[in-house]
Motif scaffolding. Structure first.
Motif, mmCIF file in Angstrom:
data_model
loop_
_atom_site.group_PDB
_atom_site.id
_atom_site.type_symbol
_atom_site.label_atom_id
_atom_site.label_comp_id
_atom_site.label_asym_id
_atom_site.label_seq_id
_atom_site.Cartn_x
_atom_site.Cartn_y
_atom_site.Cartn_z
ATOM 1 N N ARG A 148 0.825 -1.207 0.000
ATOM 2 C CA ARG A 148 0.000 0.000 0.000
ATOM 3 C C ARG A 148 0.862 1.261 0.000
ATOM 4 O O ARG A 148 0.478 2.298 -0.526
ATOM 5 C CB ARG A 148 -0.941 -0.009 1.209
ATOM 6 N N ALA A 181 -13.482 -6.936 -0.814
ATOM 7 C CA ALA A 181 -12.904 -7.084 0.523
ATOM 8 C C ALA A 181 -12.747 -8.546 0.915
ATOM 9 O O ALA A 181 -12.042 -8.870 1.864
ATOM 10 C CB ALA A 181 -13.756 -6.345 1.551
ATOM 11 N N ALA A 184 -8.955 -9.195 -0.030
ATOM 12 C CA ALA A 184 -7.858 -8.339 0.421
ATOM 13 C C ALA A 184 -8.376 -7.300 1.409
ATOM 14 O O ALA A 184 -9.557 -6.947 1.380
ATOM 15 C CB ALA A 184 -7.226 -7.623 -0.774
ATOM 16 N N CYS A 185 -7.495 -6.815 2.267
ATOM 17 C CA CYS A 185 -7.938 -5.834 3.260
ATOM 18 C C CYS A 185 -8.071 -4.448 2.658
ATOM 19 O O CYS A 185 -8.679 -3.563 3.253
ATOM 20 C CB CYS A 185 -6.992 -5.812 4.458
ATOM 21 N N SER A 186 -7.494 -4.240 1.472
ATOM 22 C CA SER A 186 -7.582 -2.910 0.883
ATOM 23 C C SER A 186 -7.650 -2.997 -0.629
ATOM 24 O O SER A 186 -6.847 -3.688 -1.262
ATOM 25 C CB SER A 186 -6.354 -2.091 1.323
ATOM 26 N N THR A 187 -8.638 -2.346 -1.208
ATOM 27 C CA THR A 187 -8.744 -2.228 -2.663
ATOM 28 C C THR A 187 -8.860 -0.745 -2.958
ATOM 29 O O THR A 187 -9.804 -0.099 -2.510
ATOM 30 C CB THR A 187 -9.995 -2.963 -3.173
ATOM 31 N N VAL A 188 -7.880 -0.202 -3.669
ATOM 32 C CA VAL A 188 -7.868 1.247 -3.882
ATOM 33 C C VAL A 188 -7.982 1.569 -5.364
ATOM 34 O O VAL A 188 -7.282 0.981 -6.187
ATOM 35 C CB VAL A 188 -6.568 1.875 -3.316
ATOM 36 N N PHE A 189 -8.877 2.490 -5.692
ATOM 37 C CA PHE A 189 -8.909 3.062 -7.037
ATOM 38 C C PHE A 189 -8.053 4.312 -6.999
ATOM 39 O O PHE A 189 -8.287 5.193 -6.172
ATOM 40 C CB PHE A 189 -10.324 3.471 -7.454
ATOM 41 N N LEU B 214 -15.870 2.292 2.902
ATOM 42 C CA LEU B 214 -15.397 2.953 1.710
ATOM 43 C C LEU B 214 -15.078 4.409 2.049
ATOM 44 O O LEU B 214 -15.887 5.100 2.673
ATOM 45 C CB LEU B 214 -16.417 2.896 0.587
ATOM 46 N N SER B 269 -10.921 4.191 -1.441
ATOM 47 C CA SER B 269 -10.373 3.014 -0.758
ATOM 48 C C SER B 269 -11.472 2.188 -0.116
ATOM 49 O O SER B 269 -12.294 2.715 0.627
ATOM 50 C CB SER B 269 -9.411 3.436 0.360
ATOM 51 N N LEU B 270 -11.463 0.911 -0.414
ATOM 52 C CA LEU B 270 -12.366 -0.023 0.241
ATOM 53 C C LEU B 270 -11.525 -0.819 1.237
ATOM 54 O O LEU B 270 -10.609 -1.539 0.844
ATOM 55 C CB LEU B 270 -13.003 -0.964 -0.785
ATOM 56 N N LEU B 271 -11.823 -0.649 2.526
ATOM 57 C CA LEU B 271 -10.986 -1.237 3.562
ATOM 58 C C LEU B 271 -11.766 -2.269 4.362
ATOM 59 O O LEU B 271 -12.783 -1.949 4.972
ATOM 60 C CB LEU B 271 -10.459 -0.139 4.486
#
Ligand code: SF4
Lengths: 220, 467
Positions: A148, A181, A184-189, B214, B269-271
């Motif tokens: 990240r 989710a 993975a713990c984080s998906t970022v655009f 989000l 961000s989707l956390l």
């Protein structure tokens, strides 16, 4: 959550109780499912996607390149990268493109405190990208495959994206990955370089994240 | 409707402050135009709004179900959900964690919910430094002011103001260039990010089927807050729930467009929980504080429930002629503009600031731009009715009651009504009618239109006779 001492009602029970009272619902009462998700993948021919992606991202101040083969991507990185040390994430595509063995590139970092130090002082961070979204000029990075911090701390971000992973947009992404989710713990655009307009609505780039972003789209 | 003298003076000062008026007017105009442009380019915009409103309605009508589902999924990913009845409980939890882990400094990304409960103040009272990291929010913190706008916290300040704030607050030289000012903030805050023990964020959406938050932002400070420190705590309201991650395809197309005229914010961000095995970075602990703080009471009011649809895009503020005149600091609570005008009375009680729902011309600009279709003018009307009803019930204003009784009596006696109309017209023409006596306050800020030389009734009679 455990019941508080003295048989007191927990905040959880109380809040849920109030919510149910407000709605006239009982605990565990089934829910009529909402309307089906609204996902409409637009028809954008594969060869137009690249152009759209480039137009969108460059309008935001990013830069897009096209590399026929992985080796070309490696050469492009050498041309684009600012002087000084760079940090490369552990994404396999970077190794395949020969980027991890370029001079003055730190990679293979698995220990967090070291990764942080390196990212905080690197001139450039290099990563892969899991997907691209043409309609918005965005990259999608998923933590299971990517660090990240590498795309966040250095002032310049270079990303490699496979043309086959360039999607049309949000609807296609959420069709392919209905629950990001889960994996993975984080998906970022990421859509362009970091920016702010908090001072007199004047655009400033690179406020906390990178001030420049370069995407190399690899055809191979 | 009963505004304190202090508030009135403050509003008069804001209206008379040309520098402030210019800054707010141009910032909101920019945001308005940019929104308009991108919305016009989106053929499915209206359909998306309808869809978003329906999803919000559904989620709120089944809120308990989705909250439990959200909680179960957060736990499944190794995170924890903490329920908080109010700000005391939310702050109490954060203080406990900070104490247990020996944390002295926390970094924060922009969150209206933490503003709502004055979290920074509460932490600082216990010796914990809370640093705002969004550029605008940081400026406001140094200036010791609450945010002026939901999405543009310092939009009322000029760069000269900001240079002064940095010079004073950071004890360092600072020029007038935004680029330079942002660079200064970046350097100072970079150290804070890497040093802080806890990162605190809000959440734009809570995704029930994913147990994930989000967060949208442009600077990267929210990503840093939720990545660099070992502990991430999100503080949020229970109404932010949406059923499925796939529903984000609808909401994300609306949120950034409505807020800043972007297609997507720079970072979305989707956390979902703390770092997982094999991850090289990300927080080790992940908590979501689900706060009620009055939301369940709003939920119970079916008629106004849709107030909880709000996704805090700020579009209604930019569209509102009242907000643009009086500015964000003249609303009684954390939330300003049209959305503030409808939720403040519901959270705080309608008699707390009874003038609020009346401070609107009901022009409807807010409802027109709201991406989740909240019928703000209608709710304002409902609230006006509630104010009157609660007042009458309390009989707190007998004079007004008599006046209305008198009016109703007059209405039932047409001849007397006509006479009263003629007397009124004469009265309004007296030069001091709205400068002294009970109408003085009203007349201070208004030009009184001159009544027609002949009443409508008189004109009507004449026309009928002429036919
Ligand atoms: S009420 Fe509607 S327009 Fe106003 S901030 Fe909320 S979502 Fe945006």
């Amino acid at each position: 959550m455990a019941e508080a001492e003295g048989g007191e009602v927990t905040a959880r029970e109380e809040i849920l109780g109030r919510v149910r009272a407000a709605l006239g619902r009982n605990p565990g009462q089934p829910v009529k499912p909402p309307a089906a998700p609204r996902l409409r993948i637009p028809e954008i021919p594969a060869d137009e996607r690249f152009g759209l992606f480039q137009t969108r991202l460059e309008a935001l101040g990013g830069k897009v390149y096209r590399a026929p083969a992985l080796a070309d991507a490696g050469r492009l990185v050498t041309q684009i990268r600012p002087p000084g040390p760079a940090v490369a994430s552990n994404a396999p595509i970077l190794r395949e493109a020969g980027i991890t063995s370029l001079p003055d590139i730190l990679t293979g970092l698995t220990e967090e405190s070291r990764l942080r130090d390196v990212c905080a002082s690197a001139a450039c961070g290099i990563t892969g990208a899991d997907y691209g979204m043409a309609q918005t000029g965005s990259l999608v990075t998923i933590a299971a495959n990517e660090s990240r911090l590498v795309s966040l701390l250095p002032p310049v971000h270079i990303a490699l994206l496979r043309l086959s992973r360039l999607l049309t947009g949000l609807d296609e992404f959420y069709t392919l990955v209905p629950k990001p989710a889960g994996g993975a713990c984080s998906t970022v655009f990421i859509t362009g370089p970091s920016r702010s307009a908090d001072i007199e609505m004047i655009l400033v780039r690179g406020v906390h994240g990178p001030k420049a972003i370069h995407v190399i789209v690899v055809e191979e | 409707m009963m505004m304190t003298r202090e508030r009135l003076v403050q509003i008069q000062n804001a209206v008379a402050d040309t520098k402030l008026q210019n800054a707010v007017y141009s910032a909101t105009a920019r945001l308005k135009e940019k929104r308009q442009e991108v919305v016009e380019e989106l053929p499915e915009y209206q359909e998306l709004r309808t869809h978003a409103a329906a999803l919000k309605k559904h989620a709120l009508e089944n809120l308990d179900h989705y909250l439990e589902q959200f909680e179960a999924n957060v736990i499944a990913h190794g995170g924890k959900v903490v329920w908080a009845r109010d700000g005391d409980e939310a702050a109490g939890f954060i203080l406990d964690i900070a104490r247990q882990r020996g944390v002295k400094m926390v970094v924060k990304s922009k969150s209206m919910v933490t503003e709502e409960i004055h979290l920074n103040q509460r932490l600082e009272e216990h010796g914990i430094e809370a640093v705002e990291t969004d550029l605008g929010e940081y400026i406001q913190q140094l200036a010791k002011e609450p945010p002026f706008h939901i999405i543009a916290p310092a939009c009322h300040k000029t760069r000269q103001d900001i240079a002064e704030i940095f010079r004073k607050g950071l004890n360092t030289e600072c020029g007038d260039e935004p680029e330079q000012q942002a660079g200064l903030a970046r350097r100072v805050l970079r150290e804070k990010f890497l040093e802080a023990g806890i990162g605190i964020s809000g959440a734009n959406f809570l995704v029930a089927d994913s147990g994930a938050l989000l967060i949208v932002e442009n600077e990267g400070n929210a990503r840093l807050c939720t990545t660099a420190p070992k502990i991430h705590i999100a503080v949020t309201g229970i109404e932010k729930i949406i059923p499925r991650a796939q529903d984000l395809a609808v909401f994300l197309k609306l949120l950034a467009r409505s807020a800043t005229g972007q297609l997507l914010t720079v970072y979305t961000s989707l956390l979902g929980g703390p770092r997982r095995p094999g991850d090289v970075d990300g927080p080790e602990e992940f908590y979501v504080v689900l706060m009620d703080n009055g939301r369940s009471r709003l939920l119970a009011d079916k008629e106004k429930r849709e107030s909880l649809n709000c996704i805090r895009c700020g579009a209604c503020l930019n569209a509102c002629p009242v907000y643009r005149k009086i500015g964000g600091h003249n609303y009684p609570w954390t939330y300003s503009g049209p959305i503030g005008a409808i939720i403040t009375p519901q959270y705080k009680g309608v008699l707390q600031d009874p003038w609020l729902p009346f401070a609107s011309s009901l022009c409807g600009a807010c409802a027109e731009v709201c991406p989740v279709k909240i019928d703000i003018p209608k709710i304002l009307l409902d609230l006006r009715r509630d104010v009157v009803a609660e007042r009458t019930q309390a009989s707190s204003n007998r004079l007004e009651k008599w006046a209305f009784q008198g009016y109703s009596w007059l209405m039932r006696h047409p001849r007397l009504y006509a006479l009263a109309g003629r007397l009124g017209a004469i009265g309004a023409k007296l030069p001091f009618a709205t400068r002294i006596g009970p109408a003085a306050k009203w007349g201070q800020v208004r030009e009184v239109p001159m009544p027609a030389s002949e009443s409508f009734r008189a004109q009507w009679r004449k026309r009928k006779a002429a036919k």
